[in-house]
Enzyme design. Sequence first.
Site, PDB file in Angstrom:
ATOM      1  N   TYR A 243       0.612  -8.850  -7.838  1.00 26.29           N
ATOM      2  CA  TYR A 243       0.558  -7.386  -7.905  1.00 26.29           C
ATOM      3  C   TYR A 243       0.426  -6.919  -9.355  1.00 26.29           C
ATOM      4  O   TYR A 243      -0.417  -6.080  -9.679  1.00 26.29           O
ATOM      5  CB  TYR A 243       1.815  -6.782  -7.274  1.00 26.29           C
ATOM      6  N   LYS A 247      -2.745  -4.814 -11.149  1.00 28.42           N
ATOM      7  CA  LYS A 247      -2.662  -3.521 -11.809  1.00 28.42           C
ATOM      8  C   LYS A 247      -3.159  -3.588 -13.252  1.00 28.42           C
ATOM      9  O   LYS A 247      -3.746  -2.626 -13.769  1.00 28.42           O
ATOM     10  CB  LYS A 247      -1.231  -2.988 -11.748  1.00 28.42           C
TER      11      LYS A 247
END
Length: 339
Positions: A243, A247
């Site tokens: 994750y 990002k």
Amino acid sequence: MASILRTSAPRAIRTTLLSSRRTPALPILQTRLQSHDTRNPPRGNPPIANRPPPDAPREEAGALRNNSKSGSYLGTTKRLPEFNLNDKVVLVTGAARGLGLVQAEALLEAGATVYALDRMPEPSADFYRVQKRAAEELGTTLHYRQIDVRDVPGLNEVVKSISDSQGKLDGLIAAAGIQQETPALEYTAKDANLMFEVNVTGVFMTAQAVAKEMIRWKRGGSIAMIASMSGAVANKGLICPAYNASKAAVMQLARNFASEWGHYGIRVNTISPGYIKTAMVEALFEQYPERKRDWPTQNMLGKLSVPQQYRGAAVFLISDASSFMTAADLRIDGGHSAW
């Protein structure tokens, strides 16, 4: 950290805004995409090209004379008109609920016509409240289109159909994404690929589809993509390697898009939220009570954010108020990553 954060046991993937199920072939998809507005056509007013900001209300003059009431009617001809979005058409992905819907409502308040894109067959109950408010109070319209951003042909079809129907496309907030909390040593290639397919490729293809329409209409536009403070730091006590990497990739995509599309008048920026207090995060705290205690202490303000604290950022980046801002990251994390 975006408000989509959910986790339980390691390796348990949470696709809160996008389904892992493949979408049907295009002929079926095209019919299904229109089903929500066909069954429940949104009421409201269509945008009018080059419509100027509204005049300040007559009450303003009296308020200024005696200072009895506030005279700051923002977004009018007299008060920061660059924040007004009354002639803009804006797409928001992941807007069936949560942070995406909150930002969609802010854009509606600023005057934009908004299309919410999400994988859910039907949006949340709160969506209908916002849609009703747009028609009855705000004089604009909130639409819904069901689409999974991994279905690139379907995504392109939806974006083009919206652009064709409105005769323009002015903005995008790419807020769709997924989260998974799993140690790096336990991650599978399948889970990692899904994370990147949604959070990176999905954002890439959405921005590409919107940029093509902006270029076609030769009007320029603004794209804001939801990144995270986790794109710049490794969160202490929160094990999300894929994750966080996704990002960071979103932030780098924005810089590259900005450099390629700037001469078309297209600006591209990111918003990097900190920890956001949502119903899903509250449920997470029941499983990990120490996080409810520790997370607020990890930023300079000593508290968690709420989705409403990102409303202004959305309007700012889509509006002309940020007309000289591109390839930038607007980090809103209470100072978490500056420590």
